[in-house]
Design an enzyme around this catalytic site. Structure first.
Site, PDB file in Angstrom:
ATOM      1  N   HIS A 209       0.915  -1.320   0.285  1.00  0.00           N
ATOM      2  CA  HIS A 209      -0.040  -0.077   0.223  1.00  0.00           C
ATOM      3  C   HIS A 209       0.834   1.205  -0.041  1.00  0.00           C
ATOM      4  O   HIS A 209       2.284   1.143   0.015  1.00  0.00           O
ATOM      5  CB  HIS A 209      -0.821   0.015   1.440  1.00  0.00           C
ATOM      6  CG  HIS A 209      -0.102   0.278   2.465  1.00  0.00           C
ATOM      7  ND1 HIS A 209       0.619  -0.830   3.030  1.00  0.00           N
ATOM      8  CD2 HIS A 209      -0.116   1.475   3.293  1.00  0.00           C
ATOM      9  CE1 HIS A 209       1.130  -0.374   4.383  1.00  0.00           C
ATOM     10  NE2 HIS A 209       0.737   1.041   4.326  1.00  0.00           N
ATOM     11  N   ASP A 211       1.089   5.250   1.859  1.00  0.00           N
ATOM     12  CA  ASP A 211       0.229   6.044   2.856  1.00  0.00           C
ATOM     13  C   ASP A 211      -0.472   7.352   2.213  1.00  0.00           C
ATOM     14  O   ASP A 211       0.096   7.948   1.064  1.00  0.00           O
ATOM     15  CB  ASP A 211       1.260   6.447   3.728  1.00  0.00           C
ATOM     16  CG  ASP A 211       1.682   5.471   4.611  1.00  0.00           C
ATOM     17  OD1 ASP A 211       1.129   4.452   4.686  1.00  0.00           O
ATOM     18  OD2 ASP A 211       3.004   5.329   5.265  1.00  0.00           O
ATOM     19  N   HIS A 266       4.916   0.182  -0.052  1.00  0.00           N
ATOM     20  CA  HIS A 266       5.667  -0.614   0.993  1.00  0.00           C
ATOM     21  C   HIS A 266       4.633  -1.809   1.500  1.00  0.00           C
ATOM     22  O   HIS A 266       3.534  -1.638   1.591  1.00  0.00           O
ATOM     23  CB  HIS A 266       6.408   0.130   1.988  1.00  0.00           C
ATOM     24  CG  HIS A 266       5.280   1.196   2.692  1.00  0.00           C
ATOM     25  ND1 HIS A 266       4.675   2.296   2.065  1.00  0.00           N
ATOM     26  CD2 HIS A 266       4.598   1.070   3.904  1.00  0.00           C
ATOM     27  CE1 HIS A 266       3.918   2.797   2.954  1.00  0.00           C
ATOM     28  NE2 HIS A 266       3.678   2.282   4.113  1.00  0.00           N
ATOM     29  N   ARG A 276       7.757  -8.755  15.936  1.00  0.00           N
ATOM     30  CA  ARG A 276       8.314  -7.416  15.630  1.00  0.00           C
ATOM     31  C   ARG A 276       7.365  -6.364  15.989  1.00  0.00           C
ATOM     32  O   ARG A 276       6.196  -6.397  15.768  1.00  0.00           O
ATOM     33  CB  ARG A 276       8.689  -7.345  14.061  1.00  0.00           C
ATOM     34  CG  ARG A 276       8.958  -6.191  13.540  1.00  0.00           C
ATOM     35  CD  ARG A 276       9.689  -6.229  11.910  1.00  0.00           C
ATOM     36  NE  ARG A 276       9.575  -4.851  11.374  1.00  0.00           N
ATOM     37  CZ  ARG A 276       8.582  -4.464  10.522  1.00  0.00           C
ATOM     38  NH1 ARG A 276       7.435  -4.631  10.333  1.00  0.00           N
ATOM     39  NH2 ARG A 276       9.067  -3.064   9.955  1.00  0.00           N
TER      40      ARG A 276
END
Length: 337
Positions: A209, A211, A266, A276
């Site tokens: 996607h 941002d 990304h 993580r």
């Protein structure tokens, strides 16, 4: 352990020993990451404006060092995140975001755009209502944790403003050339947790996607997982650099720059050995009724605007409807006419 046919709670992903079908993605050879690195830019470098401009035009993503954010503050937010995500699923769901609200615990907001679910849980801090959620989660310590978040938001906003000014300078314009820049909305913080995954090669932490905002400042824990897409080479893993922060350029900056600056695609991958944490600060956007368009000093007879004016609310609606094709939806068909 929930069976793979049951509705799996995102709060319990780390306890699963088999990947449920609803979380199983199909990958091709083009999904493999290549051996390449995004630029790492020292903000004390005397050529910082040129370096930032080049990185924005060729990558849309880069890492920065000497950014001025205290390491203790970053560590405190990461510790807060770990404490939150270590809670039981039932406890976390008590702080779930509402249907009408944004702040709170839940799965990624872009989940409806993908056929399969993502191996991720998160907590969004978008408005003052997050304090009520913190009170639910930490009835005795919520003021301490709210203080950490407010300090982090303040530091991120100052850093984002510096980066905006420098990147605009690389284009030959200033913040004053954006009419609504003085009334910029404050940023949104997204705490992300990617639990240990039993079959990481078949799962996705966060789907590909862009941002929507101007830029995102990202801290990722020492376990990497972020990948950015570059047309020339494909997917590139952004390995964590101690003390550095990742910058992802968003859609709004791409529109303002008339396409000169890339809005980076990304995603996040997961692994089988360690969970993580990432902390994203998504910054920049006008009021909903404000018109967004390429900066007037950038466009002209030689280089006409390639995007039509739209209100911020309209663009966000378009993004919600067509997702990755939002730029096509506002593109001027024949900009030279």
């Amino acid at each position: 352990m929930p069976s793979i046919t049951e509705d799996v709670s995102i709060g319990n992903l780390g306890s699963l020993q088999t990947l449920p079908d609803s979380f199983t993605w199909k990958f091709t050879s083009s999904d493999s990451a290549v051996e390449e690195s995004v630029p790492v830019i020292d903000l004390f470098d005397p050529n910082v404006i040129t370096l930032l401009g080049d990185a924005c035009k060729t990558w849309g993503a880069f890492q920065i060092s000497n950014h001025g954010i205290p390491q203790k503050l970053i560590d405190d937010v990461e510790s807060l995140s770990k404490t939150l995500f270590d809670m039981s699923s039932e406890r976390k769901l008590e702080a779930a975001s509402s249907d009408k609200g944004v702040s709170g615990y839940g799965e990624p907001r872009m989940t409806p755009f993908f056929e399969k679910k993502m191996w991720c849980e998160g907590f969004t801090i978008a408005d003052a209502s997050y304090a009520d959620h913190f009170l639910t989660l930490w009835p005795h310590d919520y003021t301490k944790y709210c203080g950490i978040i407010e300090e982090y938001k303040g530091e991120m906003e100052k850093l984002a403003s510096r980066l905006l000014s420098w990147i605009l300078s690389s284009l030959g314009v200033t913040v004053e050339d954006i009419e609504w820049a003085q009334n910029m909305s404050r940023g949104v913080i997204r705490l992300n947790h990617y639990p240990v995954c039993p079959e990481p090669e078949r799962a996705m932490g966060l789907g590909a996607h862009t941002d929507s905002t101007i830029l995102t400042i990202l801290h990722q824990s020492n376990m990497g997982g972020l990948q950015v897409f570059r047309e020339e080479t494909g997917w590139v893993t952004v390995e964590p650099v101690p003390g550095a922060l990742v910058i992802n350029i968003g859609d709004l900056f791409h529109i303002l720059s008339n396409g000169k600056i890339m809005s980076v695609v990304h995603r996040a991958r997961v692994n089988q050995t360690r969970s993580r944490i990432s902390i994203a600060y998504l910054w920049g956007g006008p009021a909903g009724d404000v018109e967004i368009k390429p900066i007037s000093k950038i466009v002209g007879p030689v280089e006409p605007a390639i995007y039509r004016p739209v209100t911020w609310n309209e663009y966000l609606r378009i993004k919600y409807e067509v997702f990755e094709k939002s730029f096509d939806a506002i593109r001027v068909v024949n900009p030279t006419n």
